[in-house]
Design a protein around this motif. Structure first.
Motif, mmCIF file in Angstrom:
data_model
loop_
_atom_site.group_PDB
_atom_site.id
_atom_site.type_symbol
_atom_site.label_atom_id
_atom_site.label_comp_id
_atom_site.label_asym_id
_atom_site.label_seq_id
_atom_site.Cartn_x
_atom_site.Cartn_y
_atom_site.Cartn_z
ATOM 1 N N VAL A 122 0.831 -1.335 0.159
ATOM 2 C CA VAL A 122 -0.116 -0.025 0.042
ATOM 3 C C VAL A 122 0.945 1.237 -0.048
ATOM 4 O O VAL A 122 0.817 2.128 -0.621
ATOM 5 N N VAL A 123 1.857 1.323 0.787
ATOM 6 C CA VAL A 123 2.870 2.429 1.152
ATOM 7 C C VAL A 123 3.361 2.608 -0.485
ATOM 8 O O VAL A 123 3.870 3.977 -0.775
ATOM 9 N N GLU A 124 4.078 1.727 -0.998
ATOM 10 C CA GLU A 124 4.652 1.941 -2.230
ATOM 11 C C GLU A 124 3.579 2.307 -3.289
ATOM 12 O O GLU A 124 3.964 3.174 -4.165
ATOM 13 N N LEU A 127 3.137 5.978 -2.560
ATOM 14 C CA LEU A 127 4.320 6.812 -3.174
ATOM 15 C C LEU A 127 4.559 6.896 -4.543
ATOM 16 O O LEU A 127 4.912 8.133 -5.082
ATOM 17 N N ARG A 128 4.075 5.901 -5.273
ATOM 18 C CA ARG A 128 4.293 5.886 -6.723
ATOM 19 C C ARG A 128 3.073 6.806 -7.285
ATOM 20 O O ARG A 128 3.491 7.685 -7.949
ATOM 21 N N ARG A 136 11.445 8.870 -1.571
ATOM 22 C CA ARG A 136 10.926 8.217 -0.339
ATOM 23 C C ARG A 136 11.734 8.187 0.980
ATOM 24 O O ARG A 136 11.240 8.257 1.939
ATOM 25 N N ARG A 137 13.057 8.111 0.824
ATOM 26 C CA ARG A 137 14.042 8.127 1.649
ATOM 27 C C ARG A 137 14.504 9.196 2.302
ATOM 28 O O ARG A 137 15.319 9.430 3.223
ATOM 29 N N GLU A 138 14.099 10.483 1.660
ATOM 30 C CA GLU A 138 14.688 11.830 2.105
ATOM 31 C C GLU A 138 13.796 12.220 3.317
ATOM 32 O O GLU A 138 12.572 11.818 3.287
ATOM 33 N N ARG A 139 14.407 13.046 4.199
ATOM 34 C CA ARG A 139 13.797 13.843 5.043
ATOM 35 C C ARG A 139 12.736 14.733 4.729
ATOM 36 O O ARG A 139 12.823 15.444 3.903
#
Ligand code: ADP
Ligand code: ADP
Length: 232
Positions: A122-124, A127-128, A136-139
């Protein structure tokens, strides 16, 4: 899906009459609420989002296709509304040192996605859909205003809402990011009631199939955008 607002009034304790008998029928799709600052837009949006109660009047969500009964009394059945509501407030609180992926995963747990595999799917996909997968990995503190708004949409979409409320979303966005954001919203209109509150005429003109103009707590015009704007 359909939202029926009937004769809603709200007077704040300082005597300001923010809503003075608002009646609207809002169908599935993108619906625009246009009005100047102080018109009562946020008050109406917060009331529909169950964050504050009206003094009088009723709001009913007809959630077709859901388990019967279809009718939800928005003022009295807040829990039912909240399960099907996606709300993107004007100021989306940001946790600057957390990444989008981690925070969205956290919200997904709160939303009831307890299985790890289902949750990461779901998260992926969110985000897409909001075009944030590559960052996605940036603050979040390093995100632009537009990226933050798109992240807000991802959060709002977590529960698969049938009612989506977006309050003044394009304030502070540059033109390219604004177009990207509005296109994302219009995709959502295919599956939900999406209410877009704004003081920018172009936002509603471009995307909404219907709109209302509000001023001083009263609906002045309710029509298709071209007709409504011509009447302004
Ligand atoms: P908009 O979103 O269209 O700018 P608002 O709903 O925020 O309009 O405000 C409508 C009116 O109610 C304004 O006059 C505003 O100053 C007033 N108002 C909004 N929130 C409050 C509050 N919590 N207490 C008192 N007055 C408020
Ligand atoms: P704008 O210039 O329209 O404000 P943004 O800065 O929000 O646009 O981002 C434009 C695109 O570039 C977005 O799709 C975003 O995902 C991507 N992007 C922005 N900043 C970064 C970054 N630091 N690393 C990777 N991609 C980024």
């Amino acid at each position: 899906m359909h939202l029926a607002i009937r004769d809603v009034t709200k007077t704040y304790s300082n005597g300001v009459r923010a809503l003075r008998g608002v009646t609207l029928d809002i169908p599935r799709g993108m619906y625009g609420l246009l009005g100047p600052n102080g018109a009562g837009k946020s008050t109406l949006m917060r009331t529909i989002a169950t964050l504050q109660d009206p003094d009088t009047g009723s709001i009913t969500l007809d959630e077709q296709g859901a388990a019967s009964p279809h009718l939800i009394d928005v003022v009295r059945e807040k829990d039912r509304v909240r399960r099907t509501l996606g709300y993107l407030p004007q100021e989306f609180g940001v946790y600057p040192n957390v990444s989008a992926e981690r925070l969205l995963d956290h919200f997904a747990v709160l939303e009831g996605f307890t299985q790890h595999l289902e949750r990461s799917r779901v998260v992926e996909s969110l985000l897409r859909q909001t075009n944030l997968w590559d960052v996605r990995r940036e603050r979040l503190g390093g995100y632009s205003g537009g990226m933050r708004q798109r992240f807000g949409i991802a959060v709002a979409l977590l529960g698969g809402p049938s009612l989506i409320i977006v309050d003044e979303p394009t304030a502070g966005l540059d033109p390219a990011e604004r177009v990207r954001f509005l296109n994302l919203l219009s995709e959502l209109g295919e599956q939900a009631v999406v209410i877009l509150s704004t003081h920018i005429v172009e936002d509603v003109a471009e995307l909404c199939s219907r709109m209302a103009v509000i001023n001083k707590g009263q609906i002045l015009i309710e029509a298709e955008p071209l007709a409504a704007i011509a009447a302004l």
